[in-house]
Design a protein around this motif. Structure first.
Motif, short mmCIF file in Angstrom:
data_model
loop_
_atom_site.label_atom_id
_atom_site.label_comp_id
_atom_site.label_asym_id
_atom_site.label_seq_id
_atom_site.Cartn_x
_atom_site.Cartn_y
_atom_site.Cartn_z
N SER A 207 0.85 -1.18 0.00
CA SER A 207 0.00 0.00 0.00
C SER A 207 0.89 1.24 0.00
O SER A 207 1.81 1.34 0.82
CB SER A 207 -0.91 0.01 1.23
OG SER A 207 -1.72 1.15 1.25
N PRO A 208 0.66 2.15 -0.96
CA PRO A 208 -0.39 2.13 -1.97
C PRO A 208 -0.17 1.02 -3.00
O PRO A 208 0.90 0.43 -3.05
CB PRO A 208 -0.28 3.51 -2.63
CG PRO A 208 1.17 3.87 -2.45
CD PRO A 208 1.54 3.33 -1.11
N SER A 209 -1.18 0.76 -3.81
CA SER A 209 -1.09 -0.34 -4.77
C SER A 209 -0.12 -0.05 -5.91
O SER A 209 0.29 -0.96 -6.63
CB SER A 209 -2.48 -0.64 -5.35
OG SER A 209 -2.99 0.49 -6.03
N LYS A 210 0.25 1.22 -6.06
CA LYS A 210 1.21 1.60 -7.09
C LYS A 210 2.12 2.66 -6.50
O LYS A 210 1.63 3.65 -5.94
CB LYS A 210 0.49 2.15 -8.33
CG LYS A 210 1.39 2.45 -9.50
CD LYS A 210 0.57 2.88 -10.72
CE LYS A 210 1.45 3.10 -11.94
NZ LYS A 210 0.63 3.50 -13.13
N GLY A 211 3.43 2.43 -6.57
CA GLY A 211 4.31 3.40 -5.95
C GLY A 211 5.77 3.17 -6.26
O GLY A 211 6.12 2.37 -7.14
N GLU A 212 6.65 3.86 -5.53
CA GLU A 212 8.08 3.77 -5.71
C GLU A 212 8.74 3.44 -4.37
O GLU A 212 8.27 3.86 -3.32
CB GLU A 212 8.66 5.08 -6.24
CG GLU A 212 8.17 5.46 -7.62
CD GLU A 212 8.84 6.73 -8.13
OE1 GLU A 212 9.49 7.44 -7.31
OE2 GLU A 212 8.71 7.04 -9.33
N ARG A 240 10.03 0.79 -9.07
CA ARG A 240 8.63 1.15 -9.23
C ARG A 240 7.81 -0.14 -9.26
O ARG A 240 8.16 -1.07 -9.98
CB ARG A 240 8.42 1.97 -10.51
CG ARG A 240 9.17 3.30 -10.50
CD ARG A 240 8.88 4.13 -11.75
NE ARG A 240 9.52 5.44 -11.64
CZ ARG A 240 10.70 5.73 -12.15
NH1 ARG A 240 11.38 4.81 -12.84
NH2 ARG A 240 11.22 6.94 -12.00
N HIS A 242 3.73 -2.14 -8.99
CA HIS A 242 2.30 -2.02 -9.26
C HIS A 242 1.64 -3.35 -8.91
O HIS A 242 2.02 -4.40 -9.45
CB HIS A 242 2.07 -1.70 -10.75
CG HIS A 242 0.63 -1.58 -11.14
ND1 HIS A 242 0.18 -1.77 -12.42
CD2 HIS A 242 -0.47 -1.30 -10.38
CE1 HIS A 242 -1.13 -1.61 -12.46
NE2 HIS A 242 -1.54 -1.33 -11.23
#
Length: 347
Positions: A207-212, A240, A242
């Motif tokens: 979490s978040p579901s998409k990030g760095e 990165r 996802h």
């Protein structure tokens, strides 16, 4: 869902225990202590002046591998400044054979031309000969497969390994067959201009579901055989990710990772750092038994018994190093990971 493609070796600065330095057959150097007029010099430069039979680049590698200590503690930073009176110990492991033997090992060749070869590496295959794995590696296999088509790298008829995958990571890997291709590919790896994507199964749901994830990666000062996010030294690393799918009510997730940099064990270290280590990763992860308490028996058994990190390099794209046109390759998820996913999808 997995990761395994392109990780140039990195090392970190730090101090750790040197109890593992004296492996069997290693040569031990103990130069005279640092003199007052030598104080403040870089450790690698100081040793290069004392150990004339070792090059500075070789000394730098020994330091980064945790084989140099000052007054007891291991020093992992070649730029560490020496102090008057300090005593140094350097442990040099036995040299690997200069010319690996060509060995007939089955390979899945995705692409091959006069300059390069792209392989879909299976799990369990070591890329390059090293102490503990002196033969039956990808290099041995490439020497046999390519034969006379190898024009030679640096005057030696051998494949040019420009990146490596962990032994238990599967997926796409490119090797050069000529000096020109080796230079061109190395420049692209150094510039991080290649497209590299991996898929992994991880514990939990990031979490978040998409990030760095960003954090310098270097040798773990507490265990030089592993890598870690380090506060001092190391090399910049950016991953990165996802989330693609979740299973078992969030017990496991399928994640795609793309590398903005390429460091040793980068995806494994970064995902572990945010609490979502890879399924099957016995070095950086662990089975989450609490999470599995309510999981059906077949899924629990499959997850706990999975024999390797669930990591696969599924996408590799780059410019042909001598022709200039774009090349892009994809690899299907391997049988073992795919079988585990099918079990998870049934629940």
């Amino acid at each position: 869902m997995f990761d395994s493609l392109i990780y140039p070796v990195a090392a970190a600065a730090g101090i750790g225990d040197d109890s593992e330095m004296n492996e069997t057959n290693s040569r031990l150097y103990t130069p005279e202590p640092v003199s007052p007029d030598e104080a403040g010099q870089r450790l690698d430069k100081w040793l290069a002046m004392r150990l004339l039979d070792l090059s500075r680049s070789r000394i730098k590698g020994l330091i980064e591998d945790g084989r140099v200590s000052l007054d007891g503690p291991t020093i992992l930073d070649p730029s560490h400044r020496v102090k008057p009176g300090q005593s140094c110990r350097v442990s040099v492991p036995p040299d690997a054979p200069a010319i690996p033997e060509a060995q007939d090992i089955a390979l899945t060749v995705v692409h091959e031309d006069e300059d390069l070869i792209v392989i879909d590496k299976p799990p369990g295959l070591v890329v390059h000969p090293a102490p503990g794995n002196l033969d039956f590696t990808l290099v041995n296999a490439l020497l046999a497969h390519c034969g006379e088509s190898l024009a030679g790298i640096g005057g030696v008829r051998r494949p040019g390994i420009v990146h490596r995958l962990d032994k238990d990571t599967s997926g796409l890997l490119v090797a050069a067959k000529t000096d020109a291709a080796h230079r061109g590919l190395s420049e692209q790896f150094a510039a991080h201009s290649l497209e590299r994507a991996y898929r992994a199964l991880v514990w939990g749901v990031p979490s978040p579901s998409k990030g760095e994830i960003e954090g310098n990666i270097g040798r773990n000062p507490r265990d030089r055989k592993t890598m870690a996010i380090v506060s001092g030294g190391g090399k910049r690393a950016l991953t990165r990710y996802h989330v693609l799918q979740t299973y078992l009510g969030g017990c496991v997730s399928s994640v795609e990772c793309r590398l903005a940099t390429g460091r040793t064990h980068q995806i494994r270290v970064h995902m572990t750092s945010i609490g979502h280590s890879l399924v099957g990763d016995k070095t950086y992860g662990r089975v989450r038994l609490g999470r599995l308490a309510s999981v059906p028996d077949d899924a629990r058994a499959a997850l706990t018994a999975f024999p390797r990190q669930a990591l696969h390099a599924f996408l590799l794209g780059f410019q042909h190093p001598t022709k200039g046109y774009a090349l892009s390759f994809e690899s299907a998820i391997p049988t073992d990971i795919n079988a585990l996913i099918k079990i998870l999808e049934r629940i």
